[in-house]
Write a protein that holds these residues in place. Structure first.
Motif, mmCIF file in Angstrom:
data_model
loop_
_atom_site.group_PDB
_atom_site.id
_atom_site.type_symbol
_atom_site.label_atom_id
_atom_site.label_comp_id
_atom_site.label_asym_id
_atom_site.label_seq_id
_atom_site.Cartn_x
_atom_site.Cartn_y
_atom_site.Cartn_z
ATOM 1 N N ARG A 53 -4.296 4.873 -2.581
ATOM 2 C CA ARG A 53 -2.846 4.835 -2.377
ATOM 3 C C ARG A 53 -2.425 3.463 -1.832
ATOM 4 N NH1 ARG A 53 0.210 9.382 0.980
ATOM 5 N NH2 ARG A 53 -0.618 10.523 -0.753
ATOM 6 N N GLU A 54 -1.332 2.958 -2.402
ATOM 7 C CA GLU A 54 -0.712 1.694 -1.989
ATOM 8 C C GLU A 54 -1.596 0.464 -2.221
ATOM 9 O OE1 GLU A 54 2.537 1.443 -1.208
ATOM 10 O OE2 GLU A 54 2.573 3.593 -1.602
ATOM 11 N N HIS A 55 -2.564 0.573 -3.108
ATOM 12 C CA HIS A 55 -3.411 -0.560 -3.454
ATOM 13 C C HIS A 55 -3.181 -0.956 -4.909
ATOM 14 C CE1 HIS A 55 -5.690 0.428 0.167
ATOM 15 N NE2 HIS A 55 -6.304 -0.741 0.031
ATOM 16 N N LYS A 165 -0.137 -0.177 -8.344
ATOM 17 C CA LYS A 165 -0.143 0.870 -7.316
ATOM 18 C C LYS A 165 0.205 2.213 -7.939
ATOM 19 C CE LYS A 165 1.234 -2.138 -3.537
ATOM 20 N NZ LYS A 165 2.247 -2.396 -2.520
#
Length: 186
Positions: A53-55, A165
């Motif tokens: 998540r969020e990468h 993302k």
């Protein structure tokens, strides 16, 4: 007079040899892409991927099947990446210029609505582990000399993939279309 005849005979042989070197060997038939058979064996397959998540992330798949992953990216054990493979048959002692089209069929908005698109940023084509010479959008394949007049080669395709993302899990295999652009004697 005999000496002159011998010299001019040698001169003619030398001229003929120089002409063959300058123009190459005589070919009984012109080479044409119709003589090149290309068969896709395996798709280029980046496996089943999931990104944290969020990468964002990237993956490099080399032509021998090795992978390098950015932190936060994972590959499912039951669906491992594999390089694409193409089998090619062509006249021996020739040089074949090839094009490659990669069709992942991936939607540019994979995953969430604001997800960055998947992007295949580079592709490598190789015979064995030796990369083919790339010239602009084309690859050059040197076909060896074989007594049968026909040679076979298995080409492998790897690449680098960028991921945006998302929490989506992806099956990232893509079809390969390799085409003969031109062929000439070596």
């Amino acid at each position: 007079m005999k000496v002159l005849t011998k010299l001019s005979g040698r001169g003619m042989l030398l001229s003929a040899a120089l002409l063959m070197v300058a123009t190459g060997p005589a070919w009984s038939e012109a080479l044409d892409c119709k003589q090149v058979k290309i068969e896709a064996v395996n798709p280029l397959n980046f496996g089943m991927l999931r990104i944290k998540r969020e990468h964002t992330g990237w993956m490099v798949l080399d032509v021998s099947g090795g992978t390098t992953l950015s932190p936060g990216l994972a590959v499912a054990r039951n669906w491992q990446p594999s390089p694409g493979q193409v089998r090619l048959t062509a006249p021996s002692a020739s040089t074949v210029l090839l094009s490659l089209a990669v069709d992942g069929g991936w939607d540019s908005k994979v995953g969430r609505a604001r997800a960055a698109p998947l992007e295949l940023v580079s592709v490598v084509m190789a015979k064995g582990i030796q990369p083919l010479k790339k010239m602009g959008d084309y690859w050059e394949l040197q076909i060896g000399r074989h007594d049968s007049g026909v040679a076979h080669a298995v080409l492998s395709v790897g690449g680098e993939l960028l991921l945006g993302k998302t929490e989506q899990v992806w099956d990232l295999s893509t079809s390969l279309r390799v085409n003969c652009i031109s062929i000439r004697p070596r």
